[in-house]
Design a protein around this motif. Sequence first.
Motif, PDB file in Angstrom:
ATOM      1  N   MET A 131       0.713  -0.895   0.086  1.00 24.16           N
ATOM      2  CA  MET A 131      -0.406   0.074   0.188  1.00 24.16           C
ATOM      3  C   MET A 131       0.543   1.147  -0.146  1.00 24.16           C
ATOM      4  N   ALA A 132       0.303   2.305  -0.459  1.00 30.61           N
ATOM      5  CA  ALA A 132       1.607   3.307  -0.847  1.00 30.61           C
ATOM      6  C   ALA A 132       0.916   4.464   0.434  1.00 30.61           C
ATOM      7  N   THR A 133       2.130   5.244   1.162  1.00 29.77           N
ATOM      8  CA  THR A 133       2.115   6.250   1.825  1.00 29.77           C
ATOM      9  C   THR A 133       1.648   7.490   2.050  1.00 29.77           C
ATOM     10  N   VAL A 134       0.542   7.394   2.718  1.00 27.57           N
ATOM     11  CA  VAL A 134       0.445   9.091   1.913  1.00 27.57           C
ATOM     12  C   VAL A 134       0.540  10.022   3.276  1.00 27.57           C
ATOM     13  N   THR A 135       0.539  11.025   2.837  1.00 27.63           N
ATOM     14  CA  THR A 135       1.175  12.281   3.719  1.00 27.63           C
ATOM     15  C   THR A 135       0.111  13.387   3.255  1.00 27.63           C
ATOM     16  N   ILE A 136      -0.261  14.019   4.791  1.00 26.84           N
ATOM     17  CA  ILE A 136      -1.073  15.104   4.386  1.00 26.84           C
ATOM     18  C   ILE A 136      -0.368  16.321   5.231  1.00 26.84           C
ATOM     19  N   TYR A 137      -0.323  17.462   5.100  1.00 20.59           N
ATOM     20  CA  TYR A 137       0.553  18.302   5.574  1.00 20.59           C
ATOM     21  C   TYR A 137      -1.065  19.426   6.113  1.00 20.59           C
ATOM     22  N   SER A 138      -1.265  19.433   6.772  1.00 15.42           N
ATOM     23  CA  SER A 138      -2.555  19.841   6.968  1.00 15.42           C
ATOM     24  C   SER A 138      -2.611  21.240   8.994  1.00 15.42           C
ATOM     25  N   LYS A 139      -3.805  21.547   9.178  1.00 15.41           N
ATOM     26  CA  LYS A 139      -4.225  22.279   9.787  1.00 15.41           C
ATOM     27  C   LYS A 139      -5.411  22.222  10.793  1.00 15.41           C
ATOM     28  N   GLY A 140      -5.315  21.973  12.039  1.00 15.38           N
ATOM     29  CA  GLY A 140      -6.425  21.542  12.638  1.00 15.38           C
ATOM     30  C   GLY A 140      -8.192  22.435  12.535  1.00 15.38           C
ATOM     31  N   ARG A 163       3.278  25.426  -2.334  1.00 20.87           N
ATOM     32  CA  ARG A 163       2.475  26.192  -2.431  1.00 20.87           C
ATOM     33  C   ARG A 163       2.490  25.955  -0.762  1.00 20.87           C
ATOM     34  N   SER A 164       2.091  26.597  -0.198  1.00 20.68           N
ATOM     35  CA  SER A 164       1.496  27.701   1.142  1.00 20.68           C
ATOM     36  C   SER A 164       0.542  27.106   2.223  1.00 20.68           C
ATOM     37  N   ALA A 165      -0.872  26.935   1.208  1.00 20.24           N
ATOM     38  CA  ALA A 165      -1.978  26.674   1.310  1.00 20.24           C
ATOM     39  C   ALA A 165      -1.675  25.184   1.763  1.00 20.24           C
ATOM     40  N   VAL A 166      -3.361  24.932   2.339  1.00 21.40           N
ATOM     41  CA  VAL A 166      -2.970  23.702   3.842  1.00 21.40           C
ATOM     42  C   VAL A 166      -4.576  23.053   2.940  1.00 21.40           C
ATOM     43  N   PRO A 167      -4.662  21.434   2.481  1.00 24.12           N
ATOM     44  CA  PRO A 167      -3.682  20.649   2.760  1.00 24.12           C
ATOM     45  C   PRO A 167      -2.859  20.486   1.693  1.00 24.12           C
ATOM     46  N   GLN A 168      -1.807  20.058   1.726  1.00 25.97           N
ATOM     47  CA  GLN A 168      -0.574  19.569   0.586  1.00 25.97           C
ATOM     48  C   GLN A 168      -0.779  17.808   0.562  1.00 25.97           C
ATOM     49  N   ILE A 169      -1.152  17.277  -0.028  1.00 29.06           N
ATOM     50  CA  ILE A 169      -0.949  15.536  -0.034  1.00 29.06           C
ATOM     51  C   ILE A 169       0.111  15.271  -0.916  1.00 29.06           C
ATOM     52  N   PHE A 170       0.375  14.273  -0.380  1.00 27.45           N
ATOM     53  CA  PHE A 170       2.011  13.205  -0.854  1.00 27.45           C
ATOM     54  C   PHE A 170       1.387  11.729  -0.862  1.00 27.45           C
ATOM     55  N   ILE A 171       1.133  11.616  -2.114  1.00 25.92           N
ATOM     56  CA  ILE A 171       1.227   9.875  -1.933  1.00 25.92           C
ATOM     57  C   ILE A 171       2.506   9.279  -3.130  1.00 25.92           C
ATOM     58  N   ASN A 172       2.893   8.781  -1.611  1.00 23.71           N
ATOM     59  CA  ASN A 172       4.597   8.125  -2.612  1.00 23.71           C
ATOM     60  C   ASN A 172       5.088   9.648  -1.990  1.00 23.71           C
ATOM     61  N   LEU A 230      -6.699   8.419  -8.345  1.00 28.35           N
ATOM     62  CA  LEU A 230      -6.472   8.426  -6.954  1.00 28.35           C
ATOM     63  C   LEU A 230      -6.243   6.415  -6.579  1.00 28.35           C
ATOM     64  N   ASP A 231      -6.521   5.815  -6.858  1.00 32.50           N
ATOM     65  CA  ASP A 231      -7.413   4.178  -6.369  1.00 32.50           C
ATOM     66  C   ASP A 231      -5.375   4.603  -7.895  1.00 32.50           C
ATOM     67  N   LYS A 232      -5.161   4.380  -8.740  1.00 28.96           N
ATOM     68  CA  LYS A 232      -4.067   4.192  -8.992  1.00 28.96           C
ATOM     69  C   LYS A 232      -2.523   4.427  -8.114  1.00 28.96           C
ATOM     70  N   LEU A 233      -3.073   5.703  -7.578  1.00 25.01           N
ATOM     71  CA  LEU A 233      -1.801   6.185  -6.619  1.00 25.01           C
ATOM     72  C   LEU A 233      -1.768   5.286  -5.527  1.00 25.01           C
ATOM     73  N   LEU A 234      -2.727   5.519  -5.234  1.00 21.72           N
ATOM     74  CA  LEU A 234      -2.942   4.142  -4.403  1.00 21.72           C
ATOM     75  C   LEU A 234      -2.428   2.679  -4.694  1.00 21.72           C
ATOM     76  N   ASN A 235      -2.404   1.966  -5.390  1.00 17.63           N
ATOM     77  CA  ASN A 235      -2.028   0.889  -5.747  1.00 17.63           C
ATOM     78  C   ASN A 235      -1.170   0.278  -6.071  1.00 17.63           C
ATOM     79  N   ALA A 236      -0.129   1.397  -6.420  1.00 14.84           N
ATOM     80  CA  ALA A 236       1.150   1.446  -7.176  1.00 14.84           C
ATOM     81  C   ALA A 236       2.482   1.077  -6.057  1.00 14.84           C
TER      82      ALA A 236
END
Length: 84
Positions: A1-10, A50-59, A78-84
Motif C-alpha cells: 500500500m502507498a504511503t500517504v502524507t497530509i500537511y494540514s492545520k487542525g 505551495r503554502s496553503a493546506v492541505p498538501q497531499i503526497f502519495i509516495n 487516486l486509486d491508481k496512485l494508492l495501488n502503485a
Amino acid sequence: MATVTIYSKGWCPFCRRAKALFMQKGVEFNEIDIDQQPEKRDEMIQLSGRSAVPQIFINEHHVGGCDDLFDAEYNGELDKLLNA
C-alpha cells in the motif's frame, strides 16, 4: 500500500474533507499538523511549491490540495496512485 502524507492545520475544513476521503477509502495516512509543528511549514512549501493546506503526497507524488485530491478521485487517478 502507498504511503500517504497530509500537511494540514487542525481548523482547516479542506484538510478535514481530504482526511475524511482517505478514511472512507480505508487508507491510513501520516498527518503533519503545521500548527503543532510549525517548522514543517517550510518543508511543505519546499516539497510542494505551495503554502496553503492541505498538501497531499502519495509516495513521492505531490497530489496537491483538497480539490486536486477529489479531482483525482473522480477521474480514477487516486486509486491508481494508492495501488502503485
